[in-house]
Design a protein around this motif. Structure first.
Motif, PDB file in Angstrom:
ATOM      1  N   LEU A 121       4.866 -10.066 -10.940  1.00 25.41           N
ATOM      2  CA  LEU A 121       4.578  -9.285 -12.146  1.00 25.41           C
ATOM      3  C   LEU A 121       3.680 -10.057 -13.117  1.00 25.41           C
ATOM      4  O   LEU A 121       2.675  -9.543 -13.609  1.00 25.41           O
ATOM      5  CB  LEU A 121       5.900  -8.935 -12.833  1.00 25.41           C
ATOM      6  CG  LEU A 121       5.812  -8.198 -14.160  1.00 25.41           C
ATOM      7  CD1 LEU A 121       5.553  -6.726 -13.928  1.00 25.41           C
ATOM      8  CD2 LEU A 121       7.091  -8.379 -14.969  1.00 25.41           C
ATOM      9  N   HIS A 274      13.515  -9.746 -10.023  1.00 29.72           N
ATOM     10  CA  HIS A 274      14.174  -8.661  -9.310  1.00 29.72           C
ATOM     11  C   HIS A 274      15.681  -8.651  -9.523  1.00 29.72           C
ATOM     12  O   HIS A 274      16.417  -8.214  -8.656  1.00 29.72           O
ATOM     13  CB  HIS A 274      13.948  -8.746  -7.796  1.00 29.72           C
ATOM     14  CG  HIS A 274      12.539  -8.493  -7.404  1.00 29.72           C
ATOM     15  ND1 HIS A 274      11.629  -9.502  -7.232  1.00 29.72           N
ATOM     16  CD2 HIS A 274      11.874  -7.359  -7.152  1.00 29.72           C
ATOM     17  CE1 HIS A 274      10.482  -8.987  -6.877  1.00 29.72           C
ATOM     18  NE2 HIS A 274      10.595  -7.693  -6.822  1.00 29.72           N
ATOM     19  N   HIS A 359       7.347  -1.786 -10.786  1.00 24.39           N
ATOM     20  CA  HIS A 359       6.970  -2.883  -9.889  1.00 24.39           C
ATOM     21  C   HIS A 359       8.024  -3.218  -8.842  1.00 24.39           C
ATOM     22  O   HIS A 359       7.875  -4.218  -8.139  1.00 24.39           O
ATOM     23  CB  HIS A 359       6.670  -4.149 -10.689  1.00 24.39           C
ATOM     24  CG  HIS A 359       5.467  -4.048 -11.574  1.00 24.39           C
ATOM     25  ND1 HIS A 359       4.216  -4.462 -11.188  1.00 24.39           N
ATOM     26  CD2 HIS A 359       5.331  -3.560 -12.826  1.00 24.39           C
ATOM     27  CE1 HIS A 359       3.359  -4.248 -12.184  1.00 24.39           C
ATOM     28  NE2 HIS A 359       4.011  -3.699 -13.186  1.00 24.39           N
ATOM     29  N   ASN A 463      -2.429  -2.604  -6.485  1.00 24.99           N
ATOM     30  CA  ASN A 463      -2.671  -3.904  -7.121  1.00 24.99           C
ATOM     31  C   ASN A 463      -3.948  -4.559  -6.601  1.00 24.99           C
ATOM     32  O   ASN A 463      -4.487  -4.178  -5.562  1.00 24.99           O
ATOM     33  CB  ASN A 463      -1.506  -4.857  -6.816  1.00 24.99           C
ATOM     34  CG  ASN A 463      -0.277  -4.576  -7.666  1.00 24.99           C
ATOM     35  OD1 ASN A 463       0.813  -5.070  -7.403  1.00 24.99           O
ATOM     36  ND2 ASN A 463      -0.426  -3.784  -8.717  1.00 24.99           N
ATOM     37  N   GLU A 663       8.970  -4.461  -0.432  1.00 26.62           N
ATOM     38  CA  GLU A 663       7.974  -5.175  -1.251  1.00 26.62           C
ATOM     39  C   GLU A 663       7.052  -4.134  -1.856  1.00 26.62           C
ATOM     40  O   GLU A 663       6.310  -3.454  -1.151  1.00 26.62           O
ATOM     41  CB  GLU A 663       7.173  -6.138  -0.370  1.00 26.62           C
ATOM     42  CG  GLU A 663       6.229  -7.061  -1.128  1.00 26.62           C
ATOM     43  CD  GLU A 663       6.982  -8.111  -1.944  1.00 26.62           C
ATOM     44  OE1 GLU A 663       7.328  -7.791  -3.108  1.00 26.62           O
ATOM     45  OE2 GLU A 663       7.240  -9.210  -1.437  1.00 26.62           O
ATOM     46  N   SER A 665       4.254  -4.221  -3.558  1.00 25.15           N
ATOM     47  CA  SER A 665       2.861  -4.384  -3.147  1.00 25.15           C
ATOM     48  C   SER A 665       2.646  -5.749  -2.500  1.00 25.15           C
ATOM     49  O   SER A 665       2.244  -5.864  -1.356  1.00 25.15           O
ATOM     50  CB  SER A 665       1.931  -4.254  -4.362  1.00 25.15           C
ATOM     51  OG  SER A 665       0.685  -4.854  -4.101  1.00 25.15           O
ATOM     52  N   GLY A 666       2.961  -6.795  -3.264  1.00 20.37           N
ATOM     53  CA  GLY A 666       2.539  -8.125  -2.853  1.00 20.37           C
ATOM     54  C   GLY A 666       1.124  -8.323  -3.384  1.00 20.37           C
ATOM     55  O   GLY A 666       0.338  -7.370  -3.463  1.00 20.37           O
TER      56      GLY A 666
END
Ligand code: 26W
Length: 854
Positions: A121, A274, A359, A463, A663, A665-666
């Motif tokens: 983030l 998280h 996110h 992203n 996940e 995006s990563g």
């Protein structure tokens, strides 16, 4: 050009000497590295300040729509790096340092790496503000100026020890304290009802707790090819420097700890990634950011406008995850109380201005606050949330009559808790996920009810990362390689990177690419040898890591330690390889160095067990002379942005192996791929889109269960890891050795390993076994890794894949992401700094730059 550089260098040297005397009170001869660093920074800052002033002037004169980006976390990396990169001053700076006989590496990077975030983030936010400035979008980014950022990690005999990160030990010359923009934030108190000019009820506060929020501004420079560049602002709030925040009354009453609470509100970043914990200081921090920023946004708007009528047109507020979502309630409150909006008008304006980015879909990360606590901490904001919720529930009932179950599911307040994501969605114009799959999951599963009611709110913005820090700065050899072939356009328009594909059959290029990797690996290995310690259980450094030579395949997994990211699967694979090499030492396979780095949240036990397991496996492998010339497993201590800048350019293989669907995006996946690492990846997050861009022909190491399969197994509770364990001898062997205790040397290690085995194989009443499908994907992972070995044996072939992967990353620049936000979410235009404005500022500067009294 060279001459021009010479002249410039001489001017800069004079300025440095000037600052050494006028600000540090020393001459060049006695200047310490710190003095020198500071004088250097102040010199560079002059050019930046000129553009900063001119940019602010331009935005003001044009009355532009402005984006306000709210985020609790930033991981900018060292400012010197992005600033000299974006000023295109690296060669100049090198020349200055050479002429002054100072070391570029050591003295310029005196600066520490601000760890004002946990992971993805915060780093994303930093890439975004780099892109916003470069692409000339008007933006102020808000955050908190934590005294202690993310902890420094040490590994003591396999155990993570957290140490404070005192990044502000030395004065930070990149920040400016802005006393005139300080604001008050109010907590608790009793409500006093009043009426606004529209006759609507608003509330004053009595007996409140007042906290002063003081901003520090950091200039965020856009990259530029010519003289003019935009400078945006990163504004970080602190409660530290305001003496008024100390509560003397409490101190006098003997309540020492309470007396300093508000002074220390911004002291520490919560080191949870998280994972939501519902702590009161965290709540106070979130509201501090929300309230201070909203006040600042309104004040900034009012400086350029006569009344509030254009507010909804000129202001866009992006809420990064739910952490700053109190901003919605606070905006409604301010509009009604201070600007006489009606309830309906205020809600509409707030909803027009705000956007919310999600996110993560992990349940344990979804923020909830206890209703009673909110009510007593933030009585006025709670009242607004309650009223918003009433309106919202009425809307649901109108659209879905007699579906009280749905009202319960969607309600913002339910079961004594306030669900921040629900507030965020209801209060925003747009809601976005951060990769295509993630947005689909939001629409179809996590926020399904919301999507069926407000389909047009939902949108995807994948992203991206900034190629300026992540190639141009950190991989200069690759940057030169690219520029030599396709020019410099890629630096500001990464779609141009596609042109590299023309060199796919060019052997010279391929060999050069391999050579670049080799050089970068050398640099990393030198660092590991000198600076990555192995410590005993009391923290004493025993020795430094001994890496394999640069020929070895460098296989990296660098990210926060989390079960869903499956570092465990990676370590199990290392153990499988270990046994194979032991059994068949002559098997022709490439040498492999596996590098894992990442921090575990201090309270996340399983993540800490996994670090301990990695430590045990690496001890086994690295100390076995029959294996350690072919395979090594290294843990890199204290992963941060600066270390990422060393590892990423050197990596051959990028492990992106999360349980599909988990996940969001990563972004490390993108950085590694654009630096020529090949991805071993599950079909998850942005991996899917990367795979799509690269095409399957050039993306050979995809593996693992799909998000859809995993969803079904979870739903039917039909996954049983026991069958995999009992059916496959290779899996059984690694699990059995974990169980046997053979890998463990201490009772602590035994406990960790046992806990991991238990999580993998035994379900308890609340959770199934192997919730992250590690054993399910282990063999497919193993197979993908054998393909890696085969391809790595053919260097030229491998290089082709690297080149093709690099050339396919155009879409994953954060420049692209913010253009997408600008179009889909903010409707924001680019506003280059006005050249006449810049001239005026520059002339004024020139005129007053020769100050002498005598
Ligand atoms: C309140 C506890 C908490 C703290 C941080 C909950 C959630 C977070 C972050 C939002 C988690 C996070 O960093 N998510 C990551 O965001 C990246 C940028 O969008 C994505 O690339 C990662 O996949 C996602 O895990």
């Amino acid at each position: 050009m060279e001459l021009h550089l010479e002249v410039q260098a001489e001017m800069i040297i004079r300025k440095i000497k000037h600052y050494l005397i006028t600000t540090m009170g020393v001459t060049l001869r006695e200047a310490t590295p710190e003095d020198f660093y500071k004088a250097f920074t102040l010199t560079l800052r002059e050019e930046i300040m000129i553009n900063w002033a001119a940019t602010a002037r331009t935005y003001y004169d044009r009355q532009v729509r402005t984006l306000y980006y709210l985020c609790m976390e930033y991981l900018p990396g060292r400012f010197m790096e992005s600033n000299i990169t974006n000023l295109r001053a690296v060669p100049l700076v090198r020349m200055v340092m050479r002429k002054m006989e100072r070391s570029f590496e050591e003295e310029l990077f005196f600066e520490s790496d601000p760890g004002l975030g946990n992971g993805g983030l915060g780093r994303l936010a930093s890439c975004f503000i780099d892109s916003l400035a470069t692409q000339q979008y008007p933006c102020i980014a808000y955050g908190l100026r934590y005294q202690y950022g993310i902890f420094d990690q040490e590994i003591w005999g396999g155990v993570q020890v957290e140490r404070p990160d005192p990044w502000l030990l030395h004065e930070n010359p990149w920040e400016l304290r802005r006393d005139i923009h300080a604001v008050s934030v109010y907590y608790a108190g009793k409500e006093v009802a009043q009426k606004n000019a529209k006759g609507e009820e608003v509330f004053d506060l009595a007996d409140y707790e007042e906290v002063r929020a003081l901003p520090y501004d950091i200039p965020i420079l856009g990259y530029h090819e010519k003289g003019a560049f935009n400078v945006n602002t990163l504004r970080l709030w602190t409660t530290k420097e305001s003496p008024k925040n100390f509560q003397l009354q409490r101190f006098n009453a003997g309540l020492l700890d309470q007396a300093g609470e508000n002074t220390g509100l911004t002291d520490v970043l919560y080191p949870n990634d998280h994972h939501e914990t519902g702590k009161r200081i965290r709540l106070k921090q979130e509201f501090l950011l929300s309230s201070a920023s909203i006040q600042d946004i309104v004040a900034n708007y009012m400086r350029a406008h006569h009344d509030m009528s254009l507010f909804a047109d000129k202001v866009r507020i992006q809420l990064n995850d739910t952490h700053p979502v109190f901003a919605i309630a606070e905006l409604v409150r301010v509009l009604m109380k201070d600007h006489d909006f009606s309830w309906g008008e205020a809600c509409e304006v707030a909803r027009t201005c705000c956007g919310y980015t999600n996110h993560t879909i992990l349940q344990e990360a979804l923020e909830e606050w206890n209703q009673n606590r909110l009510q007593s901490f933030l009585p006025r904001q709670y009242r607004i949330i309650e009223r918003l919720n009433m309106d919202f529930c009425t809307q649901i009932r109108m659209q879905y009559p007699e579906d009280e179950e749905r009202v319960r599911r969607m309600s913002i307040i339910e079961g004594g808790q306030v669900r921040m994501a629900h507030l965020a969605i209801y209060g925003s114009q747009k809601v976005n996920g951060v990769a295509a799959l993630h947005t689909e999951i939001l629409k179809k599963s996590l926020f399904k009810d919301f999507h069926s009611m407000y389909a047009s709110k939902f949108t995807n913005v994948t992203n991206g990362v900034t190629q300026r820090r992540w190639i141009l700065y950190c991989n200069p050899l690759l940057a030169e390689f690219i520029t030599k072939r396709i020019g410099t356009k890629w630096i500001v328009d990464f779609l141009a990177i596609e042109d590299l594909k023309a060199f796919i059959e060019d052997e010279t290029s391929l060999r050069e690419l391999l050579q670049i990797k080799l050089e970068n690996k050398k640099a990393l290995n030198a660092f590991l040898r000198r600076q990555n310690p192995i410590r005993d259980a009391r923290g004493k450094i025993l020795y430094f890591t001994e890496p394999l030579d640069e020929e070895a395949l460098l296989d990296v997994q660098i990210k926060r330690i989390h079960e869903y990211k499956r570092q465990l699967m990676n370590a199990l694979h290392a153990l499988m390889l270990y046994f194979e090499i032991k059994e068949d030492p002559d098997h022709p396979r490439p040498k492999r160095q596996i590098l894992i780095a990442g921090k575990a949240a201090p309270g996340y036990e399983m993540a800490k067990h996994i670090i301990q397991f990695i430590f045990c496996v690496s001890r086994k492998i690295n100390s076995d002379p029959s294996v350690n010339t072919k395979l090594r497993l290294l843990f890199l201590e204290n992963y941060n942005v600066s270390k990422a800048e060393l590892v990423i350019p050197a990596a051959d293989l990028s492990e992106q192996i999360s349980t599909a669907g988990m996940e969001a995006s990563g972004t490390g996946n993108m950085k590694l791929a654009m630096n020529g690492a090949l991805t071993v990846g599950t079909e998850d997050g942005a991996n899917i889109e990367m795979h799509e861009q690269v095409t399957s022909a050039w993306w050979p190491f995809a593996f693992g269960s799909s998000a859809e399969e995993i969803r079904t197994w979870k739903e039917n509770r039909s996954y049983n890891p026991w069958s995999i364990y009992s059916e496959d001898a290779r899996v059984r062997r690694v699990i059995d050795i974990m169980k046997s205790g053979e890998l463990a040397e201490t009772p602590e290690e035994k406990r960790s390993l046992a806990a991991i085995c238990q999580a993998l194989l035994e379900s308890n009443h609340t959770e199934g076994a192997d919730r992250y499908f590690v054993l399910k994907d282990l063999l497919p992972f193993y197979q993908a890794q054998r393909k890696v070995d085969e391809l790595y044996k053919e260097p030229l072939q491998w290089a082709k894949y690297c080149l093709y992967n690099i050339a396919s990353m155009g879409k994953f620049s954060s420049d692209q992401s913010i253009h997408n936000y600008a179009k889909e979410v903010w409707n924001l235009s680019q506003v280059p700094v006005d050249p006449t404005c810049l001239d005026k500022v520059r002339n004024e500067y020139d005129e007053y730059d020769r100050c002498r009294i005598l």
